[in-house]
Design a protein around this motif. Sequence first.
Motif, PDB file in Angstrom:
ATOM      1  N   ASP A  21     -24.867  12.279  44.977  1.00  0.00           N
ATOM      2  CA  ASP A  21     -23.756  12.168  44.036  1.00  0.00           C
ATOM      3  C   ASP A  21     -22.720  11.105  44.398  1.00  0.00           C
ATOM      4  OD1 ASP A  21     -24.960  14.143  42.636  1.00  0.00           O
ATOM      5  OD2 ASP A  21     -23.556  15.731  43.152  1.00  0.00           O
ATOM      6  N   THR A  22     -22.877  10.432  45.529  1.00  0.00           N
ATOM      7  CA  THR A  22     -21.968   9.334  45.853  1.00  0.00           C
ATOM      8  C   THR A  22     -22.336   8.113  45.009  1.00  0.00           C
ATOM      9  OG1 THR A  22     -21.649  10.121  48.124  1.00  0.00           O
ATOM     10  CG2 THR A  22     -21.116   7.802  47.669  1.00  0.00           C
ATOM     11  N   ILE A  23     -21.377   7.649  44.211  1.00  0.00           N
ATOM     12  CA  ILE A  23     -21.612   6.533  43.307  1.00  0.00           C
ATOM     13  C   ILE A  23     -21.299   5.214  44.010  1.00  0.00           C
ATOM     14  CG2 ILE A  23     -21.031   5.503  41.079  1.00  0.00           C
ATOM     15  CD1 ILE A  23     -22.402   8.222  40.850  1.00  0.00           C
ATOM     16  N   ASN A  24     -22.236   4.306  43.985  1.00  0.00           N
ATOM     17  CA  ASN A  24     -22.038   2.976  44.554  1.00  0.00           C
ATOM     18  C   ASN A  24     -20.890   2.282  43.819  1.00  0.00           C
ATOM     19  OD1 ASN A  24     -22.231   0.204  45.248  1.00  0.00           O
ATOM     20  ND2 ASN A  24     -24.408   0.453  45.764  1.00  0.00           N
ATOM     21  N   ARG A  25     -19.911   1.794  44.571  1.00  0.00           N
ATOM     22  CA  ARG A  25     -18.746   1.165  43.955  1.00  0.00           C
ATOM     23  C   ARG A  25     -19.117  -0.043  43.102  1.00  0.00           C
ATOM     24  NH1 ARG A  25     -13.838   2.594  46.496  1.00  0.00           N
ATOM     25  NH2 ARG A  25     -14.001   4.819  47.011  1.00  0.00           N
ATOM     26  N   GLU A  26     -20.199  -0.724  43.447  1.00  0.00           N
ATOM     27  CA  GLU A  26     -20.613  -1.908  42.690  1.00  0.00           C
ATOM     28  C   GLU A  26     -20.977  -1.564  41.246  1.00  0.00           C
ATOM     29  OE1 GLU A  26     -23.776  -3.700  44.844  1.00  0.00           O
ATOM     30  OE2 GLU A  26     -22.507  -4.323  46.531  1.00  0.00           O
ATOM     31  N   LEU A  27     -21.373  -0.317  41.011  1.00  0.00           N
ATOM     32  CA  LEU A  27     -21.752   0.091  39.663  1.00  0.00           C
ATOM     33  C   LEU A  27     -20.550   0.129  38.724  1.00  0.00           C
ATOM     34  CD1 LEU A  27     -24.319   2.930  40.464  1.00  0.00           C
ATOM     35  CD2 LEU A  27     -24.808   0.614  39.655  1.00  0.00           C
ATOM     36  N   TYR A  28     -19.355   0.374  39.281  1.00  0.00           N
ATOM     37  CA  TYR A  28     -18.157   0.371  38.437  1.00  0.00           C
ATOM     38  C   TYR A  28     -17.935  -1.006  37.824  1.00  0.00           C
ATOM     39  CZ  TYR A  28     -16.903   5.030  40.075  1.00  0.00           C
ATOM     40  OH  TYR A  28     -16.902   6.376  40.329  1.00  0.00           O
ATOM     41  N   ALA A  29     -18.136  -2.043  38.640  1.00  0.00           N
ATOM     42  CA  ALA A  29     -17.991  -3.400  38.126  1.00  0.00           C
ATOM     43  C   ALA A  29     -19.119  -3.739  37.155  1.00  0.00           C
ATOM     44  CB  ALA A  29     -17.967  -4.395  39.279  1.00  0.00           C
ATOM     45  N   LYS A  30     -20.325  -3.307  37.481  1.00  0.00           N
ATOM     46  CA  LYS A  30     -21.485  -3.606  36.634  1.00  0.00           C
ATOM     47  C   LYS A  30     -21.300  -3.063  35.222  1.00  0.00           C
ATOM     48  CE  LYS A  30     -26.463  -2.703  36.227  1.00  0.00           C
ATOM     49  NZ  LYS A  30     -27.644  -2.083  36.881  1.00  0.00           N
ATOM     50  N   ASP A  32     -18.372  -2.133  33.930  1.00  0.00           N
ATOM     51  CA  ASP A  32     -16.987  -2.350  33.518  1.00  0.00           C
ATOM     52  C   ASP A  32     -16.245  -1.021  33.362  1.00  0.00           C
ATOM     53  OD1 ASP A  32     -14.739  -3.841  32.894  1.00  0.00           O
ATOM     54  OD2 ASP A  32     -15.139  -3.797  30.738  1.00  0.00           O
ATOM     55  N   VAL A  33     -16.437  -0.156  34.344  1.00  0.00           N
ATOM     56  CA  VAL A  33     -15.737   1.122  34.393  1.00  0.00           C
ATOM     57  C   VAL A  33     -14.565   0.995  35.360  1.00  0.00           C
ATOM     58  CG1 VAL A  33     -15.916   3.557  35.000  1.00  0.00           C
ATOM     59  CG2 VAL A  33     -17.823   2.427  33.843  1.00  0.00           C
ATOM     60  N   LYS A  34     -13.396   1.430  34.951  1.00  0.00           N
ATOM     61  CA  LYS A  34     -12.202   1.307  35.779  1.00  0.00           C
ATOM     62  C   LYS A  34     -12.156   2.454  36.785  1.00  0.00           C
ATOM     63  CE  LYS A  34     -11.066  -2.093  33.078  1.00  0.00           C
ATOM     64  NZ  LYS A  34     -11.283  -3.492  33.498  1.00  0.00           N
ATOM     65  N   HIS A  35     -12.465   2.144  38.031  1.00  0.00           N
ATOM     66  CA  HIS A  35     -12.513   3.168  39.075  1.00  0.00           C
ATOM     67  C   HIS A  35     -11.121   3.761  39.295  1.00  0.00           C
ATOM     68  CE1 HIS A  35     -13.368   4.474  43.425  1.00  0.00           C
ATOM     69  NE2 HIS A  35     -14.041   5.255  42.628  1.00  0.00           N
ATOM     70  N   GLY A  36     -11.030   5.085  39.183  1.00  0.00           N
ATOM     71  CA  GLY A  36      -9.732   5.743  39.321  1.00  0.00           C
ATOM     72  C   GLY A  36      -8.778   5.403  38.191  1.00  0.00           C
ATOM     73  N   LEU A  37      -9.327   4.969  37.046  1.00  0.00           N
ATOM     74  CA  LEU A  37      -8.510   4.524  35.913  1.00  0.00           C
ATOM     75  C   LEU A  37      -7.525   3.440  36.330  1.00  0.00           C
ATOM     76  CD1 LEU A  37      -7.782   7.815  33.907  1.00  0.00           C
ATOM     77  CD2 LEU A  37      -9.475   6.050  33.436  1.00  0.00           C
ATOM     78  N   ARG A  38      -8.012   2.524  37.182  1.00  0.00           N
ATOM     79  CA  ARG A  38      -7.170   1.411  37.635  1.00  0.00           C
ATOM     80  C   ARG A  38      -7.941   0.115  37.487  1.00  0.00           C
ATOM     81  NH1 ARG A  38      -2.974   3.882  39.088  1.00  0.00           N
ATOM     82  NH2 ARG A  38      -1.861   1.939  39.356  1.00  0.00           N
TER      83      ARG A  38
END
Length: 452
Positions: A21-30, A32-38
Motif C-alpha cells: 500500500d505504499t504509493i511511489n511518490r513518482e506516481l503523483y507527478a505521473k 498529476d495528483v497533488k500529494h497532500g493537496l499541495r
Amino acid sequence: MLNQKMDHRLDELAEKITKRDTINRELYAKYDVKHGLRDADGTGVLVGITRIGYVTGYEKIDGKKVPMEGDLLYRGYSVKDMVKDFKETNRFGYEEVAYTLLFGNLPSKKDLNFFKGLLREERNLPRNYLEDTILKVPGRDVMNKMMRSTLCLYSYDADPDGTSTANVLRQSVSLLAKTPLIMAYNYQAKKHYIDGDSLVIHYPDSDMSTAEMILSLIRKNSDYTDAEAKILDLMLVLHAEHGGGNNSTFATHVVSSSGTDTYSAIVTALGSLKGPRHGGANLMCSAMLDDIASNVRDIHNENDIEDYLRRILGGQAFDEKGLIYGIGHAVYTLSDPRAELLKMQAKVLAEEKGYSDQYNFIRLVEDIGGRLLQERNGTAYPLTANIDLYSGLVYQMLGIPRDLYTPLFATARMAGWCAHRLEQVQDKKIIRPAYVHLNSRKKYLSMDDRNN
C-alpha cells in the motif's frame, strides 16, 4: 493479549500491507495528483471558498511564490490589530474573537454582552453527565476523552441531528461554553484515577472570561493572576482559527458536507487535531526542546546547539525524523504573526517568573534552526518560528501540564470549527474528490484456487 504466534502472524501481514500500500511518490507527478493537496512549491490546492479565516504568508506573482510577512485575518480583521486593541484596553479578547468568527462582524458592547450572556447560560453540563460520562470512565489521554465526552452530548440534545442554521448555531454556542468544562474535568479525572492524585472538581463562575475559568478549574486552589489569565487569553485568541485549509478545519468541512450532526463533525476535528503533525505538534516541540537541553553542555552555547540541531536534521538525534519542530510553516514564510505576538508576551512573563534562561535558549534554537533549515532547503530567507515553539514555554510558566497542551488548542479552535461548520451547512453539495486507481481488473478465484 494476543499469543506470540498470532502476534507474529500480524507482524507478517502488517509488513505485507506496508509493501503493497505504499504509493511511489513518482506516481503523483505521473498522474498529476497533488500529494497532500499541495502543489510542488508547497502551496495549497484550492478546494473551497470561505469568508471566515485567511492565512497569508506569500504572494503568487507570475506563477511564482513570493515570500512576505505573515498575517492572520479573522473575518477580514487582522489578528495583530485585534490583539493590539485587547492589550491597550487591558481586556479579554477570546469571546470577541468567537463572536466575530461566528457572526462575521466585530461586536458592539451590546452584542458582546448578549453573547456573553448566551455563554453564561450554557456553562453547565447535563444532569449526571459529569459522573456518568467523565468520572466513571476516566482515560489516559485527555483529547480522546474530550472526543468521547463531546459525542455523548448528542444524547442530551433535544434536536441533535437538525442542521438548520439556527439549530447548529445553538449547538455551537453550547459547545463553546461547555468545552472548557469538559476539558478541565477530564483532566482532573485522569489526575485522580490514573495518576493517583486528589480529585479536584471546581464549579465554574459563569461571570469569568474563558481564560479565567480554565485556570480556576484546572488549579487546585483556583487562584490565578490577571497577567496569567491575559496571556492564556492571548493563546486562545491566536489558536481560535487558522483558515479553511488546515487539517482539522478541512475535516470539519468534509464531514459536515455529508449532512451529519454537529457533534460527529466536531469529534472529527478533535481527532484530526490530536495528530502530531497538527495540534499535537506543540507536544513534539516541547519534547524536542527538552531533548536538546539535556544533550548539550550549555543551553546558551550557540556552537553546542548548532551541532545538536545538525544531528537532528541528519536523523541522528531526537526522533530521528530529520525535523526541527516549531520552525517553519506550510503557509507562513518570513514570519508567523501568532509566534511574533506570543513571543513578545512570553518574554515579559519569562522575566517576571524567572524563566529568562529558557526563553533565551528557545530564541537561540529559533535563530540557529532557521538558518540551518535555510541552508538545507535553499530558501532565500531563514525559516522562522511558528507558534508551537513558544506555546510550550508559556504553558510551562502558567503551570499547565502537557496533558493539556493540545486540549487547550482544541478548546480555542472550537470557535473556528463551529464557524466553518455553520458556513458549510449553507452549501448542500457533498465534498467528494477523486483518486487515481492503480489496480487492474483481476479474475476472481474460488477458495480452493487461492494460494496466498
